[in-house]
Design an enzyme around this catalytic site. Structure first.
Site, PDB file in Angstrom:
ATOM      1  CB  SER A 202      -0.962  -0.025   1.197  1.00 41.81           C
ATOM      2  OG  SER A 202      -1.810   1.095   1.183  1.00 41.81           O
ATOM      3  CB  THR A 203       1.414   3.993   2.463  1.00 39.72           C
ATOM      4  OG1 THR A 203       0.015   4.091   2.734  1.00 39.72           O
ATOM      5  CG2 THR A 203       2.034   5.377   2.452  1.00 39.72           C
ATOM      6  CG  HIS A 229      -4.219  -0.884  -0.493  1.00 42.03           C
ATOM      7  ND1 HIS A 229      -4.061  -0.806   0.874  1.00 42.03           N
ATOM      8  CD2 HIS A 229      -4.645  -2.148  -0.744  1.00 42.03           C
ATOM      9  CE1 HIS A 229      -4.379  -1.966   1.426  1.00 42.03           C
ATOM     10  NE2 HIS A 229      -4.736  -2.790   0.450  1.00 42.03           N
ATOM     11  CG  MET A 322      -2.013   3.292   7.397  1.00 38.13           C
ATOM     12  SD  MET A 322      -2.683   4.953   7.067  1.00 38.13           S
ATOM     13  CE  MET A 322      -1.189   5.806   6.567  1.00 38.13           C
ATOM     14  CG  ASP A 325      -5.433  -5.718   2.570  1.00 41.07           C
ATOM     15  OD1 ASP A 325      -5.996  -6.797   2.804  1.00 41.07           O
ATOM     16  OD2 ASP A 325      -5.303  -5.243   1.423  1.00 41.07           O
TER      17      ASP A 325
END
Length: 383
Positions: A202-203, A229, A322, A325
């Site tokens: 993600s991030t 993401h 973050m 998940d």
């Protein structure tokens, strides 16, 4: 002490709106604003903020150029604001290549179901990337060219260039030397046999995936699933960029297409990517993201599907991001006998998703980003 934030945007309305949201969190404080990139560079040097929020399109100096200059002179965690268009996606990816750590859509209604959720998300993102401030330092060597500077000369997928050094946050957000247990001087293959690689992030993921995938050879023997993401308008542009930078093929996954060795399939934003069929004869299955799912695409969904089809033959990794998940999907993979690795804390932009996997005792190895591709090649006996 509150996190000091510099807000950069040529719109007075947006500067005021962002400042109000940030100041609404007692942990954060807007110390000043800038109306263009040139002013941002100057104020970053004068004020030494902990975080900068940055628009992309501005007069005098655009946000991408400003990010590049700030990263060379006063490296600072930067959160970009972007329009959810194809051009906006390309520009945002250029900003991440230049050193920005994260991005959010400029229309807050695009990132959350209601205003309160959007406010919380923005405050959380600023707080999270502020933690990287201590790891960022001015580079000691001459900067490498950014992807933004080389986009015009990028090769087609049929004429891929050799692996390029990345001009990303990794060039400036330098982490301390990894601990010995996380990065052994010499890796050893486990001897397991694999049929699939799956990576969730993600991030900080766009830069991390570029670093890992660009080091893989054109004859990579397995298909790769990528779950990042990312908004739906971004994934096609991101896959195209990776395809131009990597020796393997990278594409946005399409429903019904068969999985092929040496190809990485990026889950489409706003959708869920699953696997259908049986090991050795599998196809991609793309389904609606679903209103009840927090993440679209969701790492847990793809990992769980891979576990059900491939059993113990998946080599999986959870990279920077973050939240948590990937933890449940990784647990299912491990229960089936597959391998799970996690990115280590020092090299993450946000140590959330990998931490969730590591704390749950699911990952067997915690690896620094700059050695993950090496570890993959060793594990698959490619070196």
């Amino acid at each position: 002490m509150a996190v000091k934030v510099l807000v950069v945007d040529d719109s007075s309305f947006f500067r005021r709106r962002v400042s109000e949201i940030i100041n609404g969190d007692p942990r954060l404080q807007v110390i000043d604003c800038a109306v263009n990139g040139k002013e941002a560079v100057e104020k970053a040097a004068q004020l030494k903020p902990d975080v900068i929020t940055m628009d992309i399109e501005m007069p005098v100096m655009d946000g991408i150029t400003a990010v590049r200059e700030i990263m060379q002179s006063n490296p600072t965690p930067i959160l970009m604001f972007s329009s959810l268009t194809h051009d906006g996606a390309k520009a945002t990816l250029d900003a991440l290549d230049a050193g920005a750590l994260d991005f959010l859509p400029k229309k807050f209604e695009d990132i959350a179901r209601n205003r309160d959720e959007a406010v919380t998300l923005l405050q959380q993102r600023v707080s999270e990337i502020a933690r990287k401030r201590a790891f960022m330092r001015r580079p000691a060597i001459a900067p490498v060219k950014t992807a933004a500077a080389t986009t015009a000369a990028a090769p087609s997928s049929s004429q891929r260039a050799p692996v390029r050094a990345m001009a990303s946050g990794a060039a400036t957000a330098t982490a301390p030397a990894p601990r010995a247990p996380s990065a052994p001087s010499r890796f050893k293959a486990s001897g397991k046999r694999y049929q699939l690689v799956a990576i969730g992030t993600s991030t900080g993921g766009p830069v991390a995936l570029q670093k890992v995938l660009s080091a893989l050879p054109a004859n990579f023997p397995l298909p790769i699933l990528l779950i990042q993401h990312m908004p739906s308008t971004f994934t096609a542009a991101f896959a195209q960029r990776l395809n131009g930078l990597c020796k393997i093929s990278v594409k946005e996954a399409q429903d019904g297409e068969p999985l092929k060795a040496g190809t990485a399939y990026l889950a489409p934003g706003g959708m869920q990517m699953m696997i259908d069929g049986r090991a050795g004869a599998t196809r991609v299955k793309i389904i609606d993201g679903g209103d009840r799912m927090n993440y679209k695409p969701c790492v847990d969904v793809t990992f769980g599907s891979a576990a059900n089809i491939y059993g113990d033959k998946v080599l999986s990794m959870v990279l920077t991001g973050m939240g948590a998940d990937g933890r449940d999907g990784a647990r299912l993979l491990k229960q089936h006998g597959s391998t799970v690795w996690a990115q280590d804390e020092e090299s993450c932009v946000v140590y959330g998703m990998p931490q969730a996997v590591a704390k749950a005792g699911i990952s067997t190895e915690d690896l620094p980003l700059d050695r993950i591709s090496e570890r993959i090649l060793v594990e698959l006996n490619l070196v």
